[in-house]
Design a protein around this motif. Structure first.
Motif, PDB file in Angstrom:
ATOM      1  N   GLY A  38      40.542 -56.722  -1.405  1.00  0.00           N
ATOM      2  CA  GLY A  38      39.772 -57.061  -2.603  1.00  0.00           C
ATOM      3  C   GLY A  38      39.567 -58.547  -2.781  1.00  0.00           C
ATOM      4  O   GLY A  38      39.222 -59.009  -3.875  1.00  0.00           O
ATOM      5  N   LEU A  39      39.769 -59.309  -1.731  1.00  0.00           N
ATOM      6  CA  LEU A  39      39.547 -60.754  -1.747  1.00  0.00           C
ATOM      7  C   LEU A  39      38.623 -61.125  -0.591  1.00  0.00           C
ATOM      8  O   LEU A  39      38.815 -60.647   0.534  1.00  0.00           O
ATOM      9  CB  LEU A  39      40.865 -61.519  -1.580  1.00  0.00           C
ATOM     10  N   ASP A  52      46.549 -65.386  -3.584  1.00  0.00           N
ATOM     11  CA  ASP A  52      45.443 -66.164  -4.142  1.00  0.00           C
ATOM     12  C   ASP A  52      44.278 -66.308  -3.171  1.00  0.00           C
ATOM     13  O   ASP A  52      43.121 -66.321  -3.579  1.00  0.00           O
ATOM     14  CB  ASP A  52      45.933 -67.555  -4.548  1.00  0.00           C
ATOM     15  N   GLU A  53      44.605 -66.442  -1.883  1.00  0.00           N
ATOM     16  CA  GLU A  53      43.551 -66.630  -0.890  1.00  0.00           C
ATOM     17  C   GLU A  53      43.927 -65.941   0.406  1.00  0.00           C
ATOM     18  O   GLU A  53      45.110 -65.796   0.722  1.00  0.00           O
ATOM     19  CB  GLU A  53      43.306 -68.112  -0.619  1.00  0.00           C
ATOM     20  N   VAL A  54      42.919 -65.533   1.158  1.00  0.00           N
ATOM     21  CA  VAL A  54      43.102 -64.963   2.487  1.00  0.00           C
ATOM     22  C   VAL A  54      42.390 -65.871   3.476  1.00  0.00           C
ATOM     23  O   VAL A  54      41.207 -66.185   3.300  1.00  0.00           O
ATOM     24  CB  VAL A  54      42.539 -63.532   2.583  1.00  0.00           C
ATOM     25  N   ASN A  88      51.153 -61.478  -5.775  1.00  0.00           N
ATOM     26  CA  ASN A  88      49.731 -61.803  -5.882  1.00  0.00           C
ATOM     27  C   ASN A  88      49.339 -62.795  -4.803  1.00  0.00           C
ATOM     28  O   ASN A  88      49.987 -63.840  -4.643  1.00  0.00           O
ATOM     29  CB  ASN A  88      49.409 -62.403  -7.259  1.00  0.00           C
ATOM     30  N   LYS A 126      38.481 -66.447   3.624  1.00  0.00           N
ATOM     31  CA  LYS A 126      37.904 -67.747   3.958  1.00  0.00           C
ATOM     32  C   LYS A 126      38.237 -68.064   5.413  1.00  0.00           C
ATOM     33  O   LYS A 126      39.203 -67.552   5.973  1.00  0.00           O
ATOM     34  CB  LYS A 126      38.466 -68.836   3.048  1.00  0.00           C
ATOM     35  N   HIS A 158      38.255 -57.813   3.504  1.00  0.00           N
ATOM     36  CA  HIS A 158      37.732 -57.901   2.138  1.00  0.00           C
ATOM     37  C   HIS A 158      37.898 -56.569   1.409  1.00  0.00           C
ATOM     38  O   HIS A 158      38.379 -56.510   0.262  1.00  0.00           O
ATOM     39  CB  HIS A 158      36.257 -58.304   2.185  1.00  0.00           C
TER      40      HIS A 158
END
Length: 514
Positions: free
Chosen positions: A337-338, A314-316, A312, A341, A333
Motif C-alpha cells: 500500500g505504499l 514510512d517509505e519503501v 509502520n 521509491k 505497491h
C-alpha cells in the motif's frame, strides 16, 4: 605514487562496481570499456590469463568461464581451469582485482588499497569470511564488510547520488522507518531500517541468496527455447552457439520490456531462424512465482520488525537492477500500500559503500551504521535424557539481534573423567531458526582440551561473539579450574591458510584483462 586509495566496492552476483569520494562527491569509476558496471564473469583464457567482464560474459568457451560465483561463496566448491585449481574466493578475487585495476587506471597507483566491500544482508558467517578472504587474495585491506541495504540507505538518506556521469551534488536527508527491497542479479534481501540524524540502524533483515534477476533470465531462455523447438523440432537447444545467443537475447529483452510492452526476438540455430514476440504480460506470468517468493520474505521481515516495535513503514526503497521490472514495483505497491521509491537501483549500493569507506578512512567520527545478526548461531548438543542421544542445535545468538552481539551458554559434560569437549557452532540455514541439525549448517568446529578430571555434569561455559561485521568468535571456559580457551577453529567451506597461500600464488601469476 599516492599513499592510500579508498574505495567502495559492490561485489555483485551478476554485475560489480567501484566508487570513491572526491571533492565533487561520490564518483562511480568507469571500467576500461567506459562502463559504470562490470559483469561478474571470469573467463580463464589460459593457465596464466584471466579475462573479467563483458569479454568473459560473451565468451564462446563455457567450460573455462564462470558466472554467478557469488552464489557459491562460503561453500566447498572447487573449480579447475587449464589444470589450475580455483575456488569461489579466488574467482571473486579476480573480479575485485579487475575493479581495483580500473580505479588505479582512473586515479593513479597507490601504495595501499583500502575498501568497504558490500555483501547481501542475509549473508552468513561463511559467506562473509569468504568475501574477506577474496579481498585478501586481491591485495585489498578491508575497512568493513557492509550489508547492501545499509549501503543503499546511506546513499539514499545522506549520500551524494551518482547520475549518468557518476557524479551529482544533490544531498538528501530522510528519517523514519524504511523497507529496503533489494533484488539484484543473483540475490534478494529485504531489510527494515530506522534512519535518522544519528545514522542508519537495522531493525530486521531476511533474504534468499539464490533468488535474483538471473532467475528471470532463465525463465525467458526456457520460454524462447521452447518456442524455437516447437517450430523446429530437430533443433538442438543445447547447441553452444544457440545457448549463448539465448543468454544474450534473454538479458536484452528483459531490459527492453522494462521500457516497452512487447518486443520481437530474432532467434537462429544453424540454418533455422524465426522471430518470437514476447510481451510484458507473458514476462509477468513467467516470473509471477518469483515475485511471490520475494513478498513472502517481505512479510517475514515485517513480522520480525513488528516484534521489535516497528509496525509502520514510512517509505519503501527499491534497490538492485532487477527492480526495474515493472512487475516488481507494481507488486510491492499492491502488497504494502505504499508507492516504492528508487534511488539509482544499479549504483545505490556502490555509492553507499564509497561514502562509508570515506567515513571510516577519515579522521572524524564515522556515522553509525548499526546492523543485526543475519542468522541465528548456536551449539550442537546431545540430549543425554533420551535413549537415542538425539543431537540438536541450541541457538544462543538470535537473528535480528543488534550487532555486535554476545551470548553465553552453560552446558554440561556427559562422561566422567572427560578431558576434552568438541565444540561445534552451527548457523541457521533454513528460512527460520530451527533446532533440527538438518536445518542448520556447521560453521566452526574446535576442540577444548586440557580439562581437569571432571565428573559427568560438570559445567562448561561457551561464549559466542558476533562482531559488527557479522564475524564470529568463540570462547570456552571451565569455571571450577579456570581453564579457558579462545577457540582455535576453522570456518567450514572457507579455504584454510595453506590453501589460501596456494591460491594467492596462483592469482599473483595471472594476467587479468578486460
Amino acid at each position: 605514487m599516492g599513499e592510500e586509495l579508498v574505495l567502495g566496492i559492490d561485489l555483485g552476483t551478476t554485475y560489480s562496481a567501484v566508487a570513491t569520494v572526491d571533492s565533487g562527491g561520490v564518483a562511480v569509476i568507469r571500467n576500461r570499456l567506459g562502463e559504470l558496471t562490470t559483469p561478474s564473469v571470469v573467463h580463464f583464457a589460459a593457465a596464466d590469463t584471466a579475462v573479467v567482464g563483458a569479454a568473459a560474459q560473451h565468451s564462446a568457451d563455457p567450460d573455462n568461464t564462470v558466472a554467478l560465483i557469488k552464489r557459491r561463496m562460503g561453500t566447498e566448491f572447487e573449480l579447475e581451469f587449464h589444470g589450475v585449481r580455483h575456488t569461489p574466493e579466488s574467482v571473486s578475487a579476480l573480479i575485485l582485482r579487475s575493479l581495483v585495476d580500473d580505479a588505479v587506471a582512473e586515479l593513479g597507483p597507490h601504495r595501499t588499497v583500502r575498501a568497504v566491500i558490500t555483501v547481501p544482508a542475509y549473508f552468513g558467517i561463511r559467506e562473509r569470511e569468504a568475501t574477506l578472504q577474496a579481498a585478501h587474495l586481491a591485495g585489498i585491506e578491508v575497512l568493513e564488510v557492509l550489508s547492501e541495504p545499509i549501503a543503499a540507505a546511506l546513499h539514499y538518506t545522506g549520500g551524494i547520488p551518482a547520475g549518468t556521469t557518476g557524479r551529482s551534488g544533490d544531498v538528501r536527508s530522510r528519517t523514519g522507518a524504511v523497507l529496503v527491497y533489494d533484488l539484484g542479479g543473483g540475490t534478494f534481501d529485504t531489510t527494515v531500517l530506522r534512519t535518522g540524524v544519528d545514522g542508519v540502524h537495522v531493525v530486521a533483515t531476511d533474504g534468499d541468496s539464490r533468488l535474483g534477476g538471473a532467475d528471470w533470465n532463465e525463465r525467458i531462455r526456457e520460454h524462447l527455447a521452447a518456442a524455437f523447438v516447437r517450430e523446429f523440432p530437430a533443433a538442438d537447444p543445447d547447441d553452444e552457439e544457440f545457448r549463448l545467443h539465448l543468454q544474450d537475447a534473454s538479458e536484452q529483452v528483459k531490459r527492453q520490456l522494462s521500457a516497452v510492452t512487447s518486443r520481437r526476438v530474432a532467434l537462429c540455430c544453424g540454418d533455422d531462424a524465426m522471430t518470437v514476440e514476447l510481451d510484458r504480460a507473458t514476462l509477468d506470468e513467467l516470473g509471477a512465482d518469483l515475485v511471490d517468493r520475494t513478498l513472502r520474505i517481505v512479510d517475514r521481515v515485517l513480522a520480525a520488525a513488528a516484534e521489535k516495535g516497528v509496525t509502520n513503514i514510512d517509505e519503501v526503497l527499491l534497490v538492485g537492477g532487477a527492480t526495474r521490472l515493472p512487475a516488481i514495483s507494481r507488486a510491492v505497491h499492491q502488497h504494502l500500500g505504499l508507492a516504492p521509491k528508487t534511488a539509482d537501483p544499479d549504483l545505490a549500493v556502490v555509492c553507499g559503500a564509497a561514502l562509508r569507506a570515506h567515513q571510516l578512512a577519515s579522521a572524524g567520527r564515522p556515522r553509525t551504521t548499526a546492523a543485526v545478526v543475519p542468522r541465528s548461531f548456536g551449539l550442537l548438543l546431545q540430549d543425554s535424557y533420551r535413549e537415542d542421544g538425539r543431537s540438536f542445535v541450541q541457538h544462543l545468538v538470535h537473528r535480528n539481534e543488534p550487532l555486535p552481539a554476545v551470548a553465553t551458554g552453560r552446558f554440561a559434560t556427559v562422561l566422567n573423567g572427560q578431558r576434552s569437549v568438541r565444540i561445534q557452532v552451527f548457523e541457521q540455514s533454513g528460512d527460520v531458526p530451527s533446532p533440527e541439525v538438518a536445518h542448520n549448517r556447521r560453521v566452526l568446529d574446535g576442540e577444548f582440551t586440557g580439562l581437569p578430571d571432571l565428573p559427568a555434569g560438570a559445567v562448561i561455559e561457551v561464549t559466542l561473539r558476533v562482531s559488527a561485521d557479522g564475524l564470529l568468535s568463540v570462547t570456552a571456559r571451565e569455571p571450577l579450574s579456570g581453564a579457558a580457551l579462545e577457540l582455535s577453529a576453522y570456518v567450514d567451506g572457507v579455504v584454510d591458510a595453506a590453501a589460501s597461500r596456494e591460491l594467492a600464488g596462483t592469482i599473483a601469476g595471472l594476467t587479468v584483462r578486460c
